[in-house]
Design an enzyme around this catalytic site. Structure first.
Site, PDB file in Angstrom:
ATOM      1  N   ASP A  20      57.685  64.391  59.332  1.00 16.65           N
ATOM      2  CA  ASP A  20      56.316  64.678  59.770  1.00 16.65           C
ATOM      3  C   ASP A  20      56.114  64.303  61.221  1.00 16.65           C
ATOM      4  OD1 ASP A  20      52.991  63.449  58.954  1.00 16.65           O
ATOM      5  OD2 ASP A  20      53.649  65.288  59.927  1.00 16.65           O
ATOM      6  N   HIS A  36      54.058  59.196  56.604  1.00 17.28           N
ATOM      7  CA  HIS A  36      53.289  58.304  57.499  1.00 17.28           C
ATOM      8  C   HIS A  36      53.765  56.859  57.420  1.00 17.28           C
ATOM      9  CE1 HIS A  36      49.577  61.131  58.178  1.00 17.28           C
ATOM     10  NE2 HIS A  36      50.731  61.649  58.546  1.00 17.28           N
ATOM     11  N   ASP A  63      65.468  79.022  58.351  1.00 14.90           N
ATOM     12  CA  ASP A  63      65.889  80.428  58.198  1.00 14.90           C
ATOM     13  C   ASP A  63      64.707  81.316  57.817  1.00 14.90           C
ATOM     14  OD1 ASP A  63      69.089  79.515  56.705  1.00 14.90           O
ATOM     15  OD2 ASP A  63      68.510  79.796  58.806  1.00 14.90           O
ATOM     16  N   ASP A 105      54.675  72.310  59.252  1.00 14.97           N
ATOM     17  CA  ASP A 105      54.353  70.895  59.292  1.00 14.97           C
ATOM     18  C   ASP A 105      54.909  70.268  58.013  1.00 14.97           C
ATOM     19  OD1 ASP A 105      51.237  68.961  59.661  1.00 14.97           O
ATOM     20  OD2 ASP A 105      53.344  68.355  59.466  1.00 14.97           O
ATOM     21  N   ASP A 112      67.047  73.596  56.105  1.00 16.08           N
ATOM     22  CA  ASP A 112      67.814  74.807  56.436  1.00 16.08           C
ATOM     23  C   ASP A 112      67.054  76.051  55.963  1.00 16.08           C
ATOM     24  OD1 ASP A 112      71.022  76.213  55.462  1.00 16.08           O
ATOM     25  OD2 ASP A 112      69.898  76.369  57.333  1.00 16.08           O
ATOM     26  N   GLU A 128      48.077  65.936  66.602  1.00 13.60           N
ATOM     27  CA  GLU A 128      47.654  66.528  65.317  1.00 13.60           C
ATOM     28  C   GLU A 128      47.232  65.423  64.362  1.00 13.60           C
ATOM     29  OE1 GLU A 128      49.245  66.133  62.261  1.00 13.60           O
ATOM     30  OE2 GLU A 128      48.180  67.630  61.093  1.00 13.60           O
ATOM     31  N   GLU A 129      47.946  64.323  64.388  1.00 13.39           N
ATOM     32  CA  GLU A 129      47.696  63.240  63.428  1.00 13.39           C
ATOM     33  C   GLU A 129      46.322  62.603  63.622  1.00 13.39           C
ATOM     34  OE1 GLU A 129      49.456  62.901  60.958  1.00 13.39           O
ATOM     35  OE2 GLU A 129      51.564  63.264  61.384  1.00 13.39           O
TER      36      GLU A 129
HETATM   37  N1  DTR Z   1      48.217  66.626  57.457  1.00 11.63           N
HETATM   38  C1  DTR Z   1      49.651  66.758  57.710  1.00 11.63           C
HETATM   39  C2  DTR Z   1      50.459  66.703  56.434  1.00 11.63           C
HETATM   40  C3  DTR Z   1      49.952  67.587  55.379  1.00 11.63           C
HETATM   41  C4  DTR Z   1      49.310  67.193  54.263  1.00 11.63           C
HETATM   42  N2  DTR Z   1      49.006  68.296  53.502  1.00 11.63           N
HETATM   43  C5  DTR Z   1      49.460  69.379  54.139  1.00 11.63           C
HETATM   44  C6  DTR Z   1      49.402  70.749  53.783  1.00 11.63           C
HETATM   45  C7  DTR Z   1      49.920  71.661  54.682  1.00 11.63           C
HETATM   46  C8  DTR Z   1      50.482  71.235  55.894  1.00 11.63           C
HETATM   47  C9  DTR Z   1      50.540  69.880  56.255  1.00 11.63           C
HETATM   48  C10 DTR Z   1      50.033  68.975  55.343  1.00 11.63           C
HETATM   49  C11 DTR Z   1      50.117  65.646  58.596  1.00 11.63           C
HETATM   50  O1  DTR Z   1      50.014  64.487  58.181  1.00 11.63           O
HETATM   51  O2  DTR Z   1      50.601  65.976  59.678  1.00 11.63           O
HETATM   52 ZN    ZN Z   2      51.158  63.409  59.361  1.00 11.46          ZN
HETATM   53 ZN    ZN Z   3      52.275  66.714  60.030  1.00  9.29          ZN
HETATM   54 CA    CA Z   4      70.330  78.337  58.156  1.00  8.70          CA
END
Ligand code: DTR
Ligand code: ZN
Ligand code: ZN
Ligand code: CA
Length: 450
Positions: free
Chosen positions: A149, A299, A318, A212, A314, A183-184
């Site tokens: 993440d 996290h 792809d 993500d 992978d 983003e976080e």
């Molecule tokens: N919020 C994102 C992780 C995350 C949790 N649920 C989803 C669904 C679809 C994509 C990402 C996520 C993070 O902690 O960056």
């Molecule tokens: Zn996150």
């Molecule tokens: Zn994330």
């Molecule tokens: Ca591949």
């Protein structure tokens, strides 16, 4: 319907110009600094006018993760917004892209007292009116290196971009890749990008694909349930390798695609799961361990290079390449071909909607970003009418809303719809509903022009 209407003889109607509803057509801002197109070999076509994507080497993707890990280790253990590890991660990715011939732009923003950075990489060429984007957030939380993440998504997007360069791809769409900051902390970087993109430039983005968390150690295979065309590309690819997928149900608003979806840009993406627990049914179809989180290090400080499932990483790398090649190289359709239905269809007064169908066949790829929908509906007090275009997959495009004040007769006009995410072939329908009492009419004819 206005109460005073029953007192007015309905035949007396002030004619107001029918206003054609112009849906957003895919348009593009010129890439930040478009360099001259390097000489490229002509691309070799495959069956449906698109190109087969290359395999994305897992070893290359993992090499990027190793770099992200080293960067975190050398910068206080994380790659978080406002910390040196984030900017070092961005510099690493940018250097790779600059060397590969991309036009890169670093967009700065400030959040919670720290400078943040987005990295945008444009692949020179392609239709400036149809920008296909793929992105991932590059920042981690402050508690760890953020390798799944979201080093996983960042590395998959980077390696796909580098594969475009290796192939010297000549896509029909303009390709743009992005790595988001903060983003976080609440989708800060991607929202800043979208909010600072002029509306004309936003309209040029035909789709945004988000990655993500795509290498979770106990992976699920989730596809975002948003834009049907993007979702279909991913689901078909996974079906092609015999891996079942599920619709991503916790994603709405939870990652950077939300910034694009919020301004009406078609979005899609892939996800292998976070802190939710894998069920026994999911373990039966995907393997792994039921009763455990998809990513128990979500996290946490243990989100390191050991926190990755290679097969998931992978496959998703792809799958992204397949989507970029498929959506990015779809041949533009020959302009000007029309399909028409002239059969009258009565519209019941203040009752259920009726439809008129048109079957399109023999075309390749998707419908255009400026699909013309010509309608000829005879109906007094046209304010009673709601008109929609239904794509072959059922997606509805609103052409005309009802209006209690539009007392003019007949709807004879042409609407323009961005149908670029819809497959051209199939049965399209015009749906008309009379939503107010009095006045009746009928669909006289309608046509689609590609
Ligand atoms: N919020 C994102 C992780 C995350 C949790 N649920 C989803 C669904 C679809 C994509 C990402 C996520 C993070 O902690 O960056
Ligand atoms: Zn996150
Ligand atoms: Zn994330
Ligand atoms: Ca591949």
């Amino acid at each position: 319907m206005t109460p005073s209407r029953s007192s007015l003889p309905r035949s007396i109607a002030r004619r107001t110009a029918a206003v054609a509803l112009v849906a957003v057509a895919g348009l593009l801002a010129a890439s930040p600094t478009s360099s001259a197109m390097p000489d490229r070999p002509a691309a070799a076509d495959v069956s449906d006018g698109t190109l087969a994507a290359p395999d994305i080497p897992l070893s290359n993707v993992k090499a990027h993760l190793t770099q992200f890990q080293s960067i975190a280790t050398a910068n206080g253990g994380n790659r978080a917004h406002g910390r040196t590890g984030y900017k070092a991660s961005l510099d690493y990715v940018k250097a790779k892209l600059d060397a590969a011939g991309f036009t890169t732009t670093v967009q700065q923003f400030t959040y919670s007292g720290s400078t943040g950075y987005n990295l945008i990489a444009d692949w020179p060429g392609g239709d400036p009116n149809q920008v296909l984007m793929a992105g991932a957030h590059l920042d981690s939380v402050s508690s760890g290196a953020g390798i799944n993440d979201n080093g996983s998504g960042s590395a998959a997007v980077l390696e796909t971009a580098l594969a475009v360069s290796r192939a010297q791809l000549q896509p029909t769409k303009h390709l743009r890749f992005a790595w988001w900051g903060a983003e976080e902390l609440g989708l800060v970087g991607s929202r800043y990008y979208v909010n600072n993109l002029p509306s004309t430039d936003r309209a040029r983005v035909s789709g945004y694909i988000n990655l993500d968390m795509v290498g979770s150690p106990n992976p699920g295979y989730f596809v975002y349930d948003d834009d049907p065309a993007i979702e279909k590309v991913f689901k078909d690819w996974y079906a092609g390798i015999g891996v079942p997928t599920e619709i991503e149900t916790e994603g709405d608003g939870r990652s950077d695609h939300a910034s694009f979806k919020n301004v009406g840009i078609p979005v899609g993406g892939l996800f292998t799961g976070a802190s939710r627990t894998k069920t026994s049914a999911q373990a039966a179809k995907w393997g792994g361990t039921s009763g455990h989180a998809f990513d128990r290090c979500y996290h946490s400080s243990c989100d390191t290079t050991t926190n990755i499932n290679d097969t998931a990483l992978d496959r998703n790398s792809d799958a992204l390449a397949h989507a970029i090649w498929t959506l990015g190289t779809a041949e533009p359709l020959p302009p000007g071909e029309s399909y028409e239905n002239t059969t009258d269809v009565a519209i019941p007064d203040n009752a259920a909607a009726v439809t008129s169908a048109l079957t399109v066949s023999g075309r390749t790829g998707n419908a255009p970003a400026a699909l013309r929908v010509g309608v000829d509906i005879k109906h007094t007090w046209r304010g009673d009418l709601v008109v929609d275009l239904l794509a072959p997959d059922g997606t509805a495009y609103r052409l005309k809303n009802s209006s209690s004040s539009d007392s003019a007769d007949n709807v004879i006009t042409t609407y323009t719809v961005d149908a670029s995410s819809e497959t051209a072939n199939g049965t399209w329908r015009l749906r008309v509903q009379d939503v107010a009492a009095q006045d009746t009419g009928y669909i006289d004819s309608w046509k689609l022009t590609f």
